[in-house]
Write a protein that holds these residues in place. Sequence first.
Motif, PDB file in Angstrom:
ATOM      1  N   ALA A 216       0.860  -1.197   0.000  1.00 31.44           N
ATOM      2  CA  ALA A 216       0.000   0.000   0.000  1.00 31.44           C
ATOM      3  C   ALA A 216       0.885   1.231   0.000  1.00 31.44           C
ATOM      4  CB  ALA A 216      -0.926   0.017   1.208  1.00 31.44           C
ATOM      5  N   ASN A 217       0.406   2.286  -0.660  1.00 21.93           N
ATOM      6  CA  ASN A 217       1.182   3.531  -0.686  1.00 21.93           C
ATOM      7  C   ASN A 217       0.718   4.463   0.429  1.00 21.93           C
ATOM      8  OD1 ASN A 217      -1.317   4.161  -1.737  1.00 21.93           O
ATOM      9  ND2 ASN A 217      -0.518   5.635  -3.226  1.00 21.93           N
ATOM     10  N   SER A 218       0.575   3.909   1.639  1.00 18.18           N
ATOM     11  CA  SER A 218       0.093   4.669   2.786  1.00 18.18           C
ATOM     12  C   SER A 218       0.895   4.305   4.014  1.00 18.18           C
ATOM     13  CB  SER A 218      -1.397   4.377   3.027  1.00 18.18           C
ATOM     14  OG  SER A 218      -1.796   4.822   4.307  1.00 18.18           O
ATOM     15  N   GLY A 219       1.541   5.307   4.625  1.00 17.14           N
ATOM     16  CA  GLY A 219       2.283   5.056   5.848  1.00 17.14           C
ATOM     17  C   GLY A 219       1.418   4.592   6.997  1.00 17.14           C
ATOM     18  N   PRO A 220       0.279   5.255   7.278  1.00 19.85           N
ATOM     19  CA  PRO A 220      -0.576   4.772   8.374  1.00 19.85           C
ATOM     20  C   PRO A 220      -1.064   3.344   8.167  1.00 19.85           C
ATOM     21  CG  PRO A 220      -1.144   7.034   7.814  1.00 19.85           C
ATOM     22  CD  PRO A 220      -0.164   6.572   6.780  1.00 19.85           C
TER      23      PRO A 220
END
Length: 300
Positions: A216-220
């Motif tokens: 996923a391209n999401s840090g959280p």
Amino acid sequence: MQRWDRIEAFIEVVRLGTFAAAARHLKVSNSHVSRLVSQLENQLGTTLLYRTTRQIRLTDAGALYYEHCHHLFDGFREAEAAINDLEARPSGVLKLTSSTTFGERFIAPLVNDFLTLHPQLHVRMHFTNRQVDIIDEGYDIAIRMGTLKDSTLIARRLCERHEYLVGSPEYFTRVPQPHTLSELASHSCLIGSRDHWRFDVDGVRREVRVEGAWEANSGPALLDAALKGLGLAQLPDYYVDSYLASGELISVLEPYQHDDTAVWAVYPRHRHRSPKVRQFIDYLVAHIEEQLPVRRSHSR
């Protein structure tokens, strides 16, 4: 000091093309400008300008002298502009871009605080994990992470940034903690915006390509997956410090941790910065650490 008046008169004659134009610019008579240039030529013992009724033309000596001297007066004008800007209020529109999570959590609050001090300023913030071309897209400032690529942009360091390779205690009950980079191949690797992880091997940066079933391209989202025991993740300190302190995450392979990953404010190279850019970056430098969580002590 007389020499400076003579040099300035000569530079303005060359720059503006005529003695009359130079005289108007300097707010003196034509004859005074002509006299100053003649005095400079006598002082140097050479002819700087060929004069005719229709035009002036530089001699070889004049061209050489102008090339060396006009930068001095450009510098004086820039110095005056910089001093005038020093106390000037920031105005206009400040356009900045930053990576999404860091920008939303740490940069936006500082922008908002800065605007309470300078309500006459307008701001446009754009958060994206895409690296923006700030010149082509018209931004004043970009907040960049990590090791900067070679660029004509000017960069100012805001704070340190360390990346950790982490997993949950529950994950390590199923898979032993890795102690070498080669052991990563036997682990479930949680992939964020890049499919390679950065390490330091004997002082040399090394990138290791990783594979896994989760991406996923999401840090959280990456943090949540690591906390829930789905695998290993490489994340910066402002995501994981509190979880490392609480024991909800465990840092591994710290001897290979890549350290050169600061946070930077970058901006286009101008002859001098506008008040809005200069004062906002100064504000970021002064207050960014107040926004960041208490950081885990870092040792190799």
